[in-house]
Design a protein around this motif. Structure first.
Motif, short mmCIF file in Angstrom:
data_model
loop_
_atom_site.label_atom_id
_atom_site.label_comp_id
_atom_site.label_asym_id
_atom_site.label_seq_id
_atom_site.Cartn_x
_atom_site.Cartn_y
_atom_site.Cartn_z
N ARG A 1 0.83 -1.20 0.00
CA ARG A 1 0.00 0.00 0.00
C ARG A 1 0.87 1.26 0.00
N ASP A 2 1.98 1.21 0.71
CA ASP A 2 2.87 2.37 0.79
C ASP A 2 3.53 2.69 -0.54
N ARG A 3 3.81 1.66 -1.33
CA ARG A 3 4.50 1.91 -2.59
C ARG A 3 3.55 2.06 -3.78
N PHE A 4 2.26 1.86 -3.57
CA PHE A 4 1.28 1.94 -4.66
C PHE A 4 1.16 3.37 -5.20
N ARG A 5 1.00 3.49 -6.52
CA ARG A 5 0.75 4.79 -7.15
C ARG A 5 -0.31 4.64 -8.24
N PHE A 6 -1.11 5.70 -8.38
CA PHE A 6 -2.07 5.82 -9.48
C PHE A 6 -1.62 7.02 -10.32
N HIS A 7 -1.15 6.76 -11.54
CA HIS A 7 -0.61 7.82 -12.39
C HIS A 7 -1.61 8.12 -13.49
N HIS A 8 -2.16 9.32 -13.45
CA HIS A 8 -3.17 9.77 -14.43
C HIS A 8 -2.49 10.63 -15.47
N ILE A 9 -2.58 10.22 -16.74
CA ILE A 9 -1.93 10.93 -17.83
C ILE A 9 -2.97 11.75 -18.57
N SER A 10 -2.77 13.08 -18.63
CA SER A 10 -3.74 13.98 -19.22
C SER A 10 -3.07 14.87 -20.27
N THR A 11 -3.73 15.94 -20.63
CA THR A 11 -3.36 16.76 -21.77
C THR A 11 -3.28 18.24 -21.39
N ASP A 12 -2.51 19.01 -22.15
CA ASP A 12 -2.46 20.45 -21.94
C ASP A 12 -3.73 21.14 -22.43
N GLU A 13 -4.55 20.44 -23.20
CA GLU A 13 -5.75 21.06 -23.76
C GLU A 13 -6.77 21.44 -22.69
N VAL A 14 -6.63 20.87 -21.49
CA VAL A 14 -7.55 21.24 -20.41
C VAL A 14 -7.39 22.70 -20.00
N PHE A 15 -6.26 23.32 -20.36
CA PHE A 15 -5.98 24.69 -19.94
C PHE A 15 -6.55 25.74 -20.90
N GLY A 16 -7.11 25.29 -22.01
CA GLY A 16 -7.71 26.24 -22.94
C GLY A 16 -6.75 26.70 -24.00
N SER A 17 -6.82 27.98 -24.34
CA SER A 17 -6.04 28.53 -25.45
C SER A 17 -5.23 29.72 -24.98
N LEU A 18 -3.95 29.74 -25.36
CA LEU A 18 -3.07 30.86 -25.03
C LEU A 18 -3.11 31.93 -26.11
N GLY A 19 -2.75 33.16 -25.70
CA GLY A 19 -2.51 34.21 -26.67
C GLY A 19 -1.12 34.06 -27.25
#
Length: 358
Positions: free
Chosen positions: A128-146
């Motif tokens: 349990r101490d060494r367990f990890r849940f790694h969620h891989i996501s995207t930069d698109e969640v941040f919207g659009s930059l100028g």
């Protein structure tokens, strides 16, 4: 910090028959000797040929939208590490049919979190101490930059497409399961990936394959939309580092530091094909502007300072090097492209014009 790495480590990779997921699975098998349980619904964009036969590779054909099947798969895998890459990911397809993105990316992530939480709570203390849940996501969640600025770990969420909204929702669920239930999660948000084995509906393979077949090469709108391009092997370097060394609750942005307009990318591919194939005119003559994507985000760019400083990650490939390797791979693997296209029914047709224009 304890680590999931052990002689008998068990890793559950969701979406391991996809482009990035397949690269993750290959790396886990070749470098760590882990037992990898590849949970994938094996949909139109799935392919296992990049992995091949391996005694430690176990395929679990499961749709995360099925809660009962997801719980059973997690129980069977009995993981020390979960790397969650499974997602519907093509923006154009999310415009044409958003429902499947909600079912897969939102409900699917919820079902996985519930199953993994139950598994984690029942583990003996050392595991349990060494367990990890790694969620891989995207930069698109941040919207659009100028024209200026960069996305970072503190950028507010502002998703603009059905795809990015569904990924933003999944990010928030993962964060909530960490803060509420104590699940030891790591989250990463990456920029646009490219490289060998990418499904042929994405920009770079579309351009390569259209050019090789002598068809018009589509360029959305004015071609000035900017993306930060990240070679897939460099991305997997970062994912493995995070899975090995990141503290629970950590979040890292991963970018290739390769900002290019879509027009520049398309022209670079044409130049590489001109160098490799003899023909009287440049492939760039086939570039044709087409109607822009609905709600097309203007610019993405990532500040990867945090993961560089804390984990020592840096991309190993320049865009020029990675793109050359990618173009050569597609030239030499046209049979694979034809096979996966035939299985899925995708023949290079335009997507993302909206349900009323299909």
């Amino acid at each position: 910090m304890t680590s999931w790495v052990a002689a008998d480590a068990r890793v559950l990779v969701t979406g391991g028959a996809g482009f990035i997921g397949g690269c993750v699975v290959r790396r886990l098998l070749s470098e760590f000797g882990a037992r990898v349980f590849n949970l994938d619904k094996l949909n139109y964009a799935s392919d296992l040929s990049s992995i091949g036969e391996h005694a430690n590779h176990h395929v679990l054909r499961v749709d995360l939208a099925d809660a009962e099947a997801t719980h059973a798969a997690v129980k069977q895998a009995d993981p020390d590490l979960v790397m969650h890459l499974a997602a519907e990911s093509h923006v154009d397809r999310s415009i044409d049919g958003p429902e499947v993105f909600l079912a897969s990316n939102v409900c699917g992530t919820f079902h996985l979190l519930q199953a993994v939480r139950a598994h984690w709570e029942e583990l003996p203390e050392a595991r349990r101490d060494r367990f990890r849940f790694h969620h891989i996501s995207t930069d698109e969640v941040f919207g659009s930059l100028g024209s200026e600025g960069y996305f970072s770990e503190t950028t507010p969420y502002d998703p603009r497409s059905p795809y990015s909204a569904s990924k933003a929702a999944s990010d928030h669920l993962v964060s909530a399961w960490h803060h509420t239930y104590g699940l030891p999660v790591i989250m990463t948000n990456c920029s646009n990936n490219y490289g060998p084995w990418q499904y042929p509906e994405k920009l770079i393979p579309v351009v390569i394959l259209k050019a090789l077949s002598g068809e018009q090469i589509p360029l959305y709108g004015d071609g000035q939309n900017v993306r930060d391009w990240l070679y897939v092997e460099d991305h997997v370097d970062a994912l493995i580092l995070a899975a090995l060394h990141a503290e629970p609750g950590s979040n890292y942005c991963i970018g290739g530091n390769n900002e290019l307009t879509n027009k520049q990318v398309v022209e670079a591919i044409c130049n590489l094909l001109d160098q490799r194939l003899s023909q009287h005119t440049s492939h760039a003559c086939m570039i044709t502007k087409v109607e822009d994507r609905m709600g097309h985000d203007r610019r993405y760019a990532i500040d990867a300072t945090l993961i560089r400083n804390e984990l020592g990650w840096a991309p190993r490939h320049t865009f020029e090097h990675g793109l050359a390797k990618t173009v050569d791979w597609y030239i030499n693997n046209l049979d694979w492209c034809k096979r996966v296209a035939a299985l899925s029914g995708f023949q290079g047709q335009r997507l993302g014009l909206g349900p009323d224009k299909r």
